[in-house]
Design an enzyme around this catalytic site. Structure first.
Site, PDB file in Angstrom:
ATOM      1  N   LEU A 135     -89.670  -1.337   9.976  1.00  0.00           N
ATOM      2  CA  LEU A 135     -89.176  -0.805   8.703  1.00  0.00           C
ATOM      3  C   LEU A 135     -90.185  -1.126   7.607  1.00  0.00           C
ATOM      4  O   LEU A 135     -90.692  -2.241   7.541  1.00  0.00           O
ATOM      5  CB  LEU A 135     -87.832  -1.477   8.350  1.00  0.00           C
ATOM      6  CG  LEU A 135     -87.259  -1.191   6.953  1.00  0.00           C
ATOM      7  CD1 LEU A 135     -86.628   0.209   6.916  1.00  0.00           C
ATOM      8  CD2 LEU A 135     -86.204  -2.222   6.557  1.00  0.00           C
ATOM      9  N   ARG A 190     -76.936   4.974  -5.466  1.00  0.00           N
ATOM     10  CA  ARG A 190     -76.850   4.078  -6.615  1.00  0.00           C
ATOM     11  C   ARG A 190     -75.464   3.456  -6.617  1.00  0.00           C
ATOM     12  O   ARG A 190     -74.461   4.175  -6.691  1.00  0.00           O
ATOM     13  CB  ARG A 190     -77.084   4.815  -7.935  1.00  0.00           C
ATOM     14  CG  ARG A 190     -77.011   3.843  -9.115  1.00  0.00           C
ATOM     15  CD  ARG A 190     -77.389   4.472 -10.443  1.00  0.00           C
ATOM     16  NE  ARG A 190     -77.480   3.448 -11.483  1.00  0.00           N
ATOM     17  CZ  ARG A 190     -78.289   3.490 -12.524  1.00  0.00           C
ATOM     18  NH1 ARG A 190     -79.092   4.502 -12.685  1.00  0.00           N
ATOM     19  NH2 ARG A 190     -78.297   2.511 -13.418  1.00  0.00           N
ATOM     20  N   GLU A 239     -80.735  13.848  -1.108  1.00  0.00           N
ATOM     21  CA  GLU A 239     -79.286  13.828  -1.271  1.00  0.00           C
ATOM     22  C   GLU A 239     -78.950  12.584  -2.094  1.00  0.00           C
ATOM     23  O   GLU A 239     -79.636  11.566  -1.995  1.00  0.00           O
ATOM     24  CB  GLU A 239     -78.599  13.744   0.096  1.00  0.00           C
ATOM     25  CG  GLU A 239     -78.813  14.965   0.961  1.00  0.00           C
ATOM     26  CD  GLU A 239     -78.181  16.227   0.366  1.00  0.00           C
ATOM     27  OE1 GLU A 239     -77.103  16.129  -0.246  1.00  0.00           O
ATOM     28  OE2 GLU A 239     -78.790  17.304   0.506  1.00  0.00           O
ATOM     29  N   ASP A 243     -77.417  -1.498  -8.515  1.00  0.00           N
ATOM     30  CA  ASP A 243     -76.852  -1.664  -9.858  1.00  0.00           C
ATOM     31  C   ASP A 243     -75.474  -2.326  -9.807  1.00  0.00           C
ATOM     32  O   ASP A 243     -74.723  -2.144  -8.850  1.00  0.00           O
ATOM     33  CB  ASP A 243     -76.766  -0.293 -10.544  1.00  0.00           C
ATOM     34  CG  ASP A 243     -76.684  -0.411 -12.055  1.00  0.00           C
ATOM     35  OD1 ASP A 243     -76.931  -1.511 -12.589  1.00  0.00           O
ATOM     36  OD2 ASP A 243     -76.360   0.607 -12.709  1.00  0.00           O
ATOM     37  N   ARG A 258     -76.829   8.267 -12.508  1.00  0.00           N
ATOM     38  CA  ARG A 258     -78.107   8.639 -13.124  1.00  0.00           C
ATOM     39  C   ARG A 258     -79.232   7.975 -12.355  1.00  0.00           C
ATOM     40  O   ARG A 258     -79.010   7.021 -11.611  1.00  0.00           O
ATOM     41  CB  ARG A 258     -78.156   8.253 -14.613  1.00  0.00           C
ATOM     42  CG  ARG A 258     -77.942   6.779 -14.879  1.00  0.00           C
ATOM     43  CD  ARG A 258     -78.059   6.441 -16.373  1.00  0.00           C
ATOM     44  NE  ARG A 258     -77.645   5.060 -16.618  1.00  0.00           N
ATOM     45  CZ  ARG A 258     -76.393   4.697 -16.885  1.00  0.00           C
ATOM     46  NH1 ARG A 258     -75.437   5.608 -16.963  1.00  0.00           N
ATOM     47  NH2 ARG A 258     -76.077   3.422 -17.074  1.00  0.00           N
ATOM     48  N   LEU A 259     -80.464   8.477 -12.601  1.00  0.00           N
ATOM     49  CA  LEU A 259     -81.610   7.965 -11.843  1.00  0.00           C
ATOM     50  C   LEU A 259     -82.372   6.853 -12.582  1.00  0.00           C
ATOM     51  O   LEU A 259     -83.135   6.125 -11.960  1.00  0.00           O
ATOM     52  CB  LEU A 259     -82.571   9.104 -11.495  1.00  0.00           C
ATOM     53  CG  LEU A 259     -82.053  10.061 -10.410  1.00  0.00           C
ATOM     54  CD1 LEU A 259     -83.008  11.240 -10.231  1.00  0.00           C
ATOM     55  CD2 LEU A 259     -81.863   9.343  -9.077  1.00  0.00           C
ATOM     56  N   HIS A 262     -77.234 -11.590 -10.116  1.00  0.00           N
ATOM     57  CA  HIS A 262     -78.495 -11.241  -9.442  1.00  0.00           C
ATOM     58  C   HIS A 262     -78.658 -12.078  -8.176  1.00  0.00           C
ATOM     59  O   HIS A 262     -79.096 -11.568  -7.145  1.00  0.00           O
ATOM     60  CB  HIS A 262     -79.685 -11.456 -10.381  1.00  0.00           C
ATOM     61  CG  HIS A 262     -79.638 -10.603 -11.627  1.00  0.00           C
ATOM     62  ND1 HIS A 262     -79.386  -9.250 -11.574  1.00  0.00           N
ATOM     63  CD2 HIS A 262     -79.790 -10.914 -12.939  1.00  0.00           C
ATOM     64  CE1 HIS A 262     -79.402  -8.765 -12.813  1.00  0.00           C
ATOM     65  NE2 HIS A 262     -79.638  -9.749 -13.651  1.00  0.00           N
ATOM     66  N   ASN A 293     -74.944  -5.829 -10.849  1.00  0.00           N
ATOM     67  CA  ASN A 293     -74.955  -7.297 -10.736  1.00  0.00           C
ATOM     68  C   ASN A 293     -74.292  -7.966 -11.948  1.00  0.00           C
ATOM     69  O   ASN A 293     -73.552  -8.939 -11.800  1.00  0.00           O
ATOM     70  CB  ASN A 293     -76.393  -7.826 -10.632  1.00  0.00           C
ATOM     71  CG  ASN A 293     -77.085  -7.371  -9.367  1.00  0.00           C
ATOM     72  OD1 ASN A 293     -76.458  -6.803  -8.481  1.00  0.00           O
ATOM     73  ND2 ASN A 293     -78.387  -7.625  -9.278  1.00  0.00           N
TER      74      ASN A 293
HETATM   75  C1  IPE Z   1     -81.757   0.566 -13.065  1.00  0.00           C
HETATM   76  O1  IPE Z   1     -80.627  -0.121 -13.488  1.00  0.00           O
HETATM   77  C2  IPE Z   1     -82.838  -0.402 -12.691  1.00  0.00           C
HETATM   78  C3  IPE Z   1     -82.597  -1.211 -11.516  1.00  0.00           C
HETATM   79  C4  IPE Z   1     -81.549  -1.165 -10.741  1.00  0.00           C
HETATM   80  C5  IPE Z   1     -83.637  -2.134 -11.190  1.00  0.00           C
HETATM   81  P1  IPE Z   1     -80.329  -0.381 -15.048  1.00  0.00           P
HETATM   82  O2  IPE Z   1     -79.022  -1.086 -15.078  1.00  0.00           O
HETATM   83  O3  IPE Z   1     -81.477  -1.061 -15.666  1.00  0.00           O
HETATM   84  O4  IPE Z   1     -80.224   1.095 -15.620  1.00  0.00           O
HETATM   85  P2  IPE Z   1     -79.399   1.683 -16.869  1.00  0.00           P
HETATM   86  O5  IPE Z   1     -79.861   0.931 -18.071  1.00  0.00           O
HETATM   87  O6  IPE Z   1     -77.954   1.455 -16.592  1.00  0.00           O
HETATM   88  O7  IPE Z   1     -79.729   3.139 -16.881  1.00  0.00           O
HETATM   89  C1  IPE Z   2     -78.976  -4.333 -11.491  1.00  0.00           C
HETATM   90  O1  IPE Z   2     -77.846  -4.898 -12.051  1.00  0.00           O
HETATM   91  C2  IPE Z   2     -80.123  -5.308 -11.387  1.00  0.00           C
HETATM   92  C3  IPE Z   2     -81.237  -5.035 -12.298  1.00  0.00           C
HETATM   93  C4  IPE Z   2     -81.318  -4.053 -13.143  1.00  0.00           C
HETATM   94  C5  IPE Z   2     -82.355  -5.955 -12.249  1.00  0.00           C
HETATM   95  P1  IPE Z   2     -77.608  -4.931 -13.615  1.00  0.00           P
HETATM   96  O2  IPE Z   2     -78.158  -6.193 -14.161  1.00  0.00           O
HETATM   97  O3  IPE Z   2     -78.104  -3.689 -14.257  1.00  0.00           O
HETATM   98  O4  IPE Z   2     -76.014  -4.962 -13.663  1.00  0.00           O
HETATM   99  P2  IPE Z   2     -75.069  -4.223 -14.704  1.00  0.00           P
HETATM  100  O5  IPE Z   2     -75.437  -2.779 -14.721  1.00  0.00           O
HETATM  101  O6  IPE Z   2     -75.299  -4.883 -16.035  1.00  0.00           O
HETATM  102  O7  IPE Z   2     -73.690  -4.459 -14.175  1.00  0.00           O
HETATM  103 MG    MG Z   3     -77.274  -1.879 -14.639  1.00  0.00          MG
END
Ligand code: IPE
Ligand code: IPE
Ligand code: MG
Length: 236
Positions: free
Chosen positions: A127, A184, A203, A16, A190-191, A33, A18
């Site tokens: 792996l 994360r 963990e 998360d 959060r998950l 990305h 990007n």
């Molecule tokens: C979770 O990230 C999905 C991926 C990393 C692929 P999101 O950025 O989509 O999740 P939320 O919306 O912050 O919960």
């Molecule tokens: C995670 O990065 C990648 C995907 C969910 C595909 P985000 O695109 O969610 O990046 P933020 O959370 O907006 O910074």
């Molecule tokens: Mg995100």
């Protein structure tokens, strides 16, 4: 290679941050990305070097279809490019790719690339790289329940025989051990619909670093954090 007990067998990462990385650098979201691909490479290398056997990466959630079309298209395009560009290196490193998630909503081109990377890396034995793509845990569990109910209706399965192992074997992750460690990036705690069943005793670690800045050193730092944890599984 370190195979001590303090090394997790299965590391799962919610990649998360990007978009925030891109914003911070005055770039478009899709460039974040693209920058994140280097962190994927680094994580795979570090996982192999540390003797981690399974690395799951959350690449695209079922909810991510709700993003603007331009971003979804950029992510699909990036995935196809990566399959072509990275497969030889994955084969060289002994990485076997397995995709988890729905398979029925991709374009023919993306579906073909998903099949191609699984087929071409099938012999990898160092792996297992599990890519969660159009994945959501609730969807996974719902699909599993539907399949179990269908088996029961056909008389192939008795309701009384449905135990935890039976449920686990009906999930996309059948045969993959539960994650020991869920990371994360970007500081979100959060998950987001990731491995809810499988995470029972994982963990968790939520470093602030944004995904494109996640290096091999960051991966090693995460493993050090894991090594300091005391897992009790409800016992003393
Ligand atoms: C979770 O990230 C999905 C991926 C990393 C692929 P999101 O950025 O989509 O999740 P939320 O919306 O912050 O919960
Ligand atoms: C995670 O990065 C990648 C995907 C969910 C595909 P985000 O695109 O969610 O990046 P933020 O959370 O907006 O910074
Ligand atoms: Mg995100």
């Amino acid at each position: 290679m370190n195979n001590s007990k303090s090394t997790p067998t299965h590391v799962a990462i919610i990649m998360d941050g990007n978009g925030r990385w891109a914003q911070l650098h005055g770039k478009e979201r899709y460039e974040g990305h693209i920058a994140g691909v280097e962190a994927v490479r680094a994580s795979i290398k570090a996982a192999v070097r540390n003797g981690v056997k399974y690395l799951t990466l959350y690449a695209f959630s079922t909810e991510n279809w709700g993003r603007p079309d331009t971003e979804v298209s950029a992510l699909m395009e990036l995935f196809c490019k990566c399959v072509i560009g990275e497969t030889p290196d994955l084969v060289k490193q002994g990485v076997k790719v397995r995709i988890i998630g729905r398979r029925d909503r991709f374009s023919d081109k993306v579906a073909e690339h998903l099949n191609r990377i699984e087929q071409q890396t099938a012999e990898g034995d160092k792996l297992t790289l599990v890519l969660a793509f159009d994945y959501s845990s609730r969807d996974e569990i719902t699909t599993a329940v539907r399949h179990l109910a269908q088996s029961a209706a056909k008389g192939e399965l008795h309701a009384d025989d449905i135990d935890e192992r039976c449920v686990a074997n009906a999930l996309y992750t059948a045969g993959i051990p539960d994650p020991d460690f869920i990371v994360r990036t970007s500081g979100e705690c959060r998950l987001s619909n990731f491995l809810l069943w499988q995470a029972s005793y994982a963990e968790m670690y939520f470093p602030q670093v944004l995904w494109p800045d996640f290096t091999q050193e960051e991966f090693d730092k995460a493993l050090e954090e894991f090594a300091g944890r005391n897992r009790r599984y409800g016992k003393l």
